[in-house]
Design an enzyme around this catalytic site. Sequence first.
Site, mmCIF file in Angstrom:
data_model
loop_
_atom_site.group_PDB
_atom_site.id
_atom_site.type_symbol
_atom_site.label_atom_id
_atom_site.label_comp_id
_atom_site.label_asym_id
_atom_site.label_seq_id
_atom_site.Cartn_x
_atom_site.Cartn_y
_atom_site.Cartn_z
ATOM 1 N N GLY A 1 4.978 2.347 1.427
ATOM 2 C CA GLY A 1 6.006 3.139 0.756
ATOM 3 C C GLY A 1 6.501 4.244 1.677
ATOM 4 O O GLY A 1 7.704 4.433 1.851
ATOM 5 N N ASP A 2 5.556 4.958 2.302
ATOM 6 C CA ASP A 2 5.934 6.052 3.209
ATOM 7 C C ASP A 2 6.775 5.510 4.366
ATOM 8 O O ASP A 2 7.784 6.090 4.754
ATOM 9 C CB ASP A 2 4.686 6.731 3.797
ATOM 10 C CG ASP A 2 3.840 7.386 2.716
ATOM 11 O OD1 ASP A 2 4.382 7.625 1.619
ATOM 12 O OD2 ASP A 2 2.644 7.636 2.970
ATOM 13 N N SER B 1 0.850 -1.196 0.000
ATOM 14 C CA SER B 1 0.000 0.000 0.000
ATOM 15 C C SER B 1 0.879 1.237 0.000
ATOM 16 O O SER B 1 2.086 1.167 0.231
ATOM 17 C CB SER B 1 -0.870 0.011 1.256
ATOM 18 O OG SER B 1 -0.056 0.306 2.375
ATOM 19 N N LYS B 2 0.233 2.373 -0.247
ATOM 20 C CA LYS B 2 0.955 3.630 -0.267
ATOM 21 C C LYS B 2 1.634 3.856 1.087
ATOM 22 O O LYS B 2 2.749 4.345 1.163
ATOM 23 C CB LYS B 2 -0.009 4.771 -0.579
ATOM 24 C CG LYS B 2 0.699 6.019 -0.970
ATOM 25 C CD LYS B 2 -0.174 7.226 -0.909
ATOM 26 C CE LYS B 2 0.600 8.382 -0.332
ATOM 27 N NZ LYS B 2 0.624 8.480 1.108
ATOM 28 N N ARG B 3 0.938 3.448 2.127
ATOM 29 C CA ARG B 3 1.497 3.642 3.473
ATOM 30 C C ARG B 3 2.801 2.868 3.687
ATOM 31 O O ARG B 3 3.704 3.332 4.359
ATOM 32 C CB ARG B 3 0.463 3.253 4.542
ATOM 33 C CG ARG B 3 0.169 4.429 5.468
ATOM 34 C CD ARG B 3 -1.005 4.165 6.371
ATOM 35 N NE ARG B 3 -2.237 4.080 5.613
ATOM 36 C CZ ARG B 3 -3.135 3.089 5.759
ATOM 37 N NH1 ARG B 3 -2.928 2.111 6.615
ATOM 38 N NH2 ARG B 3 -4.245 3.101 5.056
#
Length: 510
Positions: free
Chosen positions: A269-270, A265-267
């Site tokens: 990546g962060d 998920s994008k999270r």
Amino acid sequence: MEKKVRVRFAPSPTGGLHLGGVRTVLYNYLFAKKNNGVFVLRIEDTDQSRYVAGAEEYIQECLRWCGLQPDESPIHGGEFAPYRQSERKPMYRNYAEQLVQQGNAYYAFDTPEELEAMRTNFKTESNPSPQYNHAVRQQMRNSLSLSKEEVEKLLADGVPHVIRIKMPQDETISFTDMIRGDVSFNSSQVDDKVLLKADGMPTYHLAVVVDDYAMKISHAFRGEEWLPSAPVHLLLWKYLGWQNDMPQWAHLPLIMKPDGHGKLSKRDGDRLGFPVFAMNWKDPRSEEEATGFRELGFLPEAFINMLAVLGWNDGTEQELFSLEELVEKFALEKVHKGGAKFDYEKAKWFNHEWIKRLPVSHYSEQVKSLLQAAGVEVESNEKLEQVMELVKDRCTLLTDFVQQAGFFFKTPANLDVASVQPKWNEDKAMFFQVLSEKLVTLEQWNAFNIETLFKETAVEKNIKVGELQLPFRIMLVGGKFGPTVFDIAALVGKEETINRIRQGLTFIAS
Ligand code: GLU
């Protein structure tokens, strides 16, 4: 006659394009090109509450950057236009009404409060989140539970209502997925999904079926997360009498977190410090920004290659594939069933390989812009390409060229003098003084002649060449990196090399 191959990428424009989405685009594209087919981009924007300004343009820009251009799309047009579902709104209602007439769907008048009450009243330990399905539908306000007269009155009064599919009870629904083989569901496990909303817009479930039919889609590729919706779609194809035209489905395996636990998920990546979106994305509502592969310095060739092999290989050890090779070699039978773990280090490896592989002229404009943005003026494209040729092996991301190529064009303002001062002495200072004087008279300015002169002078001064190269590098580059010093001096030019030696002597002495 074989059906003409027509595939579609059907994103909802709700935000940045996740790398899994780009991989879906890629597999669609490869399949279409391989089979002389048509690749359609259809924008699935019927959920107005999730609409995000700029998201559609962003998707189109991603496709352009990746070189995966559709044959038909809202901007390319085509025989089956419009390609935006919101612009096709009037086409859907009749099908929903047809399903009601046939007894496969029904009107539902429940208010949000009534739906909420259902969720509370039917909640049990074994069923913590009850759904609108065969078990509860008779107790709700719909055209199955109410009398014909009541329903007619509600419709005549214009009471807001939706149309829901009436899922059959305990039926097995099966199909053959091109990747996963035979897949079966029990219909009782699926709720009575809304097909048409109160505002007259179809939901995804109705729109995807109507449009895949209308646009003569032959094969439908989508992420595995859509597998649970497949039984609803299969029934709609059947109820609408289009079963023989149904596309062949391929549910693509998920791209997993690096540790293999769950969907990337994008999270993640962060949290782990790598991009998940193809390009920078700024959410216009939250103002939140996410960095993309493009802006981090990935080449589209590398990005595509990396995505292609996340879940596919051609059965050999080959890892590097150009888009043309992928078109030639891609085969659905070789797409893996299991999810593929994302590995950012491997993604960077692909980029490094593509930087080395491609002619520098292919990406020199981008490097030039990066240098300019960093305040480095590039005086000639010819010199830029020579420099890039010399340093490209040292660059993993395009942004690395700023450090690796910048000093060829700009005199370093800060020198890492600390790494030469401890071993610095008068003899060395003298060496560079003499060297700079001799360089003035050097006729043919090239790496070989500079090196010869450098070595001769070192012998004259009785200093080991090895002890002089680091100070020379610090003077020319500013730091302890870059290619061979003589190659650097050759490209930096005579006047500027001498100028940097003089500047270096002052800095080191101070
Ligand atoms: N609109 C869906 C999405 O956003 C498309 C799923 C499909 O391809 O059927 O991913």
